[in-house]
Design a protein around this motif. Structure first.
Motif, mmCIF file in Angstrom:
data_model
loop_
_atom_site.group_PDB
_atom_site.id
_atom_site.type_symbol
_atom_site.label_atom_id
_atom_site.label_comp_id
_atom_site.label_asym_id
_atom_site.label_seq_id
_atom_site.Cartn_x
_atom_site.Cartn_y
_atom_site.Cartn_z
ATOM 1 N N ASP A 10 0.835 -1.207 0.000
ATOM 2 C CA ASP A 10 0.000 0.000 0.000
ATOM 3 C C ASP A 10 0.871 1.260 0.000
ATOM 4 O O ASP A 10 0.547 2.242 -0.669
ATOM 5 N N GLY A 11 1.961 1.206 0.750
ATOM 6 C CA GLY A 11 2.854 2.362 0.811
ATOM 7 C C GLY A 11 3.530 2.642 -0.518
ATOM 8 O O GLY A 11 3.753 3.811 -0.875
ATOM 9 N N LEU A 12 3.849 1.606 -1.282
ATOM 10 C CA LEU A 12 4.476 1.814 -2.585
ATOM 11 C C LEU A 12 3.530 2.518 -3.556
ATOM 12 O O LEU A 12 3.952 3.377 -4.332
ATOM 13 N N LYS A 144 -2.590 -9.652 0.236
ATOM 14 C CA LYS A 144 -3.166 -9.600 -1.098
ATOM 15 C C LYS A 144 -2.705 -8.333 -1.802
ATOM 16 O O LYS A 144 -2.939 -7.221 -1.333
ATOM 17 N N ILE A 145 -2.045 -8.526 -2.928
ATOM 18 C CA ILE A 145 -1.586 -7.421 -3.756
ATOM 19 C C ILE A 145 -2.353 -7.487 -5.071
ATOM 20 O O ILE A 145 -2.261 -8.477 -5.797
ATOM 21 N N THR A 146 -3.148 -6.477 -5.352
ATOM 22 C CA THR A 146 -3.996 -6.504 -6.533
ATOM 23 C C THR A 146 -3.188 -6.191 -7.789
ATOM 24 O O THR A 146 -2.134 -5.548 -7.745
ATOM 25 N N TYR A 147 -3.731 -6.636 -8.930
ATOM 26 C CA TYR A 147 -3.092 -6.338 -10.209
ATOM 27 C C TYR A 147 -3.118 -4.830 -10.481
ATOM 28 O O TYR A 147 -2.234 -4.298 -11.156
ATOM 29 N N VAL A 148 -4.138 -4.159 -9.961
ATOM 30 C CA VAL A 148 -4.224 -2.705 -10.124
ATOM 31 C C VAL A 148 -3.053 -2.023 -9.426
ATOM 32 O O VAL A 148 -2.418 -1.119 -9.978
ATOM 33 N N GLN A 149 -2.750 -2.460 -8.189
ATOM 34 C CA GLN A 149 -1.610 -1.886 -7.473
ATOM 35 C C GLN A 149 -0.307 -2.120 -8.229
ATOM 36 O O GLN A 149 0.525 -1.212 -8.360
ATOM 37 N N ILE A 150 -0.131 -3.330 -8.733
ATOM 38 C CA ILE A 150 1.076 -3.640 -9.507
ATOM 39 C C ILE A 150 1.149 -2.758 -10.746
ATOM 40 O O ILE A 150 2.209 -2.205 -11.079
ATOM 41 N N GLY A 151 0.014 -2.593 -11.433
ATOM 42 C CA GLY A 151 -0.023 -1.779 -12.639
ATOM 43 C C GLY A 151 0.274 -0.316 -12.368
ATOM 44 O O GLY A 151 1.019 0.331 -13.118
ATOM 45 N N LEU A 152 -0.276 0.227 -11.287
ATOM 46 C CA LEU A 152 -0.040 1.635 -10.955
ATOM 47 C C LEU A 152 1.426 1.894 -10.625
ATOM 48 O O LEU A 152 2.014 2.890 -11.070
ATOM 49 N N VAL A 153 2.025 0.999 -9.836
ATOM 50 C CA VAL A 153 3.444 1.157 -9.501
ATOM 51 C C VAL A 153 4.300 1.008 -10.758
ATOM 52 O O VAL A 153 5.276 1.752 -10.962
ATOM 53 N N PHE A 154 3.922 0.081 -11.640
ATOM 54 C CA PHE A 154 4.679 -0.142 -12.877
ATOM 55 C C PHE A 154 4.620 1.083 -13.788
ATOM 56 O O PHE A 154 5.651 1.528 -14.316
ATOM 57 N N ILE A 155 3.426 1.649 -13.961
ATOM 58 C CA ILE A 155 3.287 2.846 -14.805
ATOM 59 C C ILE A 155 4.068 4.009 -14.208
ATOM 60 O O ILE A 155 4.756 4.748 -14.919
ATOM 61 N N MET A 250 12.163 11.027 -6.157
ATOM 62 C CA MET A 250 11.624 9.678 -6.336
ATOM 63 C C MET A 250 11.733 8.876 -5.048
ATOM 64 O O MET A 250 10.761 8.264 -4.583
ATOM 65 N N LEU A 251 12.930 8.900 -4.453
ATOM 66 C CA LEU A 251 13.160 8.148 -3.220
ATOM 67 C C LEU A 251 12.326 8.707 -2.071
ATOM 68 O O LEU A 251 11.729 7.946 -1.301
ATOM 69 N N GLY A 252 12.273 10.020 -1.960
ATOM 70 C CA GLY A 252 11.509 10.646 -0.872
ATOM 71 C C GLY A 252 10.042 10.301 -0.923
ATOM 72 O O GLY A 252 9.412 10.046 0.108
ATOM 73 N N GLY A 253 9.460 10.286 -2.118
ATOM 74 C CA GLY A 253 8.050 9.940 -2.250
ATOM 75 C C GLY A 253 7.761 8.522 -1.814
ATOM 76 O O GLY A 253 6.793 8.260 -1.084
ATOM 77 N N LEU A 254 8.593 7.584 -2.243
ATOM 78 C CA LEU A 254 8.389 6.182 -1.870
ATOM 79 C C LEU A 254 8.556 5.981 -0.370
ATOM 80 O O LEU A 254 7.768 5.276 0.269
#
Length: 300
Positions: A10-12, A144-155, A250-254
């Motif tokens: 969730d934090g990512l 549970k990690i949703t495909y939406v979460q994976i997709g958002l982090v990937f984009i 980038m690092l600060g946001g994560l």
């Protein structure tokens, strides 16, 4: 372990949004030394432009599902990017040689204009995003990690990687770095400084708009005040990483996203803003240059 993994996941996602917005803060500050406090409202504007485009096109049923959503995301980024360039041209460029306080007050005025203008256009109530995202996903160590979460982090990662390559390998990226070092010398060397500054605002606004569209789809609702607090948190992320440092943003946001979700789990949801802004105060007191920032010595 499952709670830890869920918190990190969730934090990512939240941190990816913070990073995209923080990049706009740090790019603008790096070039013209302006804390653009209207930047969070470009995130809000991106969410509303994406909302409008999805409503007109019929939500996730248009344009072939995922491809249609990606097209809306790109259109939103371009539209808000152009608006960001317009703001720079009308509100900021005439004041570049004015005292810093003047342009800072102008940024606050632009923020109020965007917020109230959005309230007039889209209304003061929360708007439900015309998009239903799947809750399917994978199980990792009980979380549970949703495909939406994976997709958002990937984009988000693709956008940040694209920006990194643009800054370090393109001619305009070199011009941005040169202007950040010495704007007067760049004028003398024939670099079109105002054009490069306008491009910087375009890129920063586009990234914020992309984050706004993805956040609107992820959370499901948008409101004309949604950019205010997240803009301050993105500023916190930029300070945490080192204001003026793109990798630092980038690092600060994560890091901020993961700390905020951890704080929410430990102290409760009502404390998440306290965690974020307490972190800002600590960084300003203990290490004002941030994690990746460097001390700058002014030559007289």
């Amino acid at each position: 372990m499952d709670i830890l993994v869920q918190t990190l996941a969730d934090g990512l996602v939240i941190g990816a949004f913070y990073s995209l917005i923080a990049l706009g803060y740090t790019m603008v500050f790096g070039i013209i030394k302006l804390l653009n406090f209207a930047h969070g409202d470009l995130y809000m504007l991106g969410a509303f432009v994406g909302y409008t485009l999805l409503s007109v096109l019929g939500g996730d049923s248009s344009g072939g599902g995922l491809m249609g959503i990606l097209i809306v995301l790109l259109l939103t980024m371009v539209i808000v990017g152009v608006i960001g360039m317009g703001i720079e041209r009308v509100a900021y460029r005439p004041l570049l040689l004015a005292p810093r306080l003047s342009i800072l007050i102008t940024a606050i005025g632009v923020s109020l204009f965007l917020e109230n203008g959005s309230m007039i256009v889209w209304g003061a109530q929360y708007q439900v995003y015309p998009l239903q995202l799947s809750h399917d996903g994978i199980s990792l160590l009980g979380a549970k990690i949703t495909y939406v979460q994976i997709g958002l982090v990937f984009i988000s990662a693709l956008l940040m990687l694209g920006l990194h390559l643009f800054i370090n390998r393109s001619l305009y990226g070199k011009a941005m770095r040169a202007i950040a070092l010495d704007q007067t010398a760049c004028h003398l060397m024939g670099i079109h400084v105002h054009k490069v500054i306008g491009l910087t605002f375009f890129i920063g606004a586009s990234l914020a708009a992309g984050a706004g569209t993805m956040a609107g789809a992820y959370y499901g609702t948008v409101n004309f005040m949604m950019g205010f607090v997240i803009g301050l948190k993105a500023f916190t992320a930029a300070v945490l990483g080192g204001i003026g440092s793109i990798p630092g943003a980038m690092l600060g946001g994560l890091l901020l996203g993961m700390m905020e979700t951890a704080g929410t789990f430990i102290f409760g949801g009502s404390w998440k803003d306290v965690v974020a802004f307490s972190l800002l105060i600590m960084i300003l007191v203990l290490k004002p240059t941030g994690i990746m920032g460097e001390k700058v010595t002014e030559r007289m």
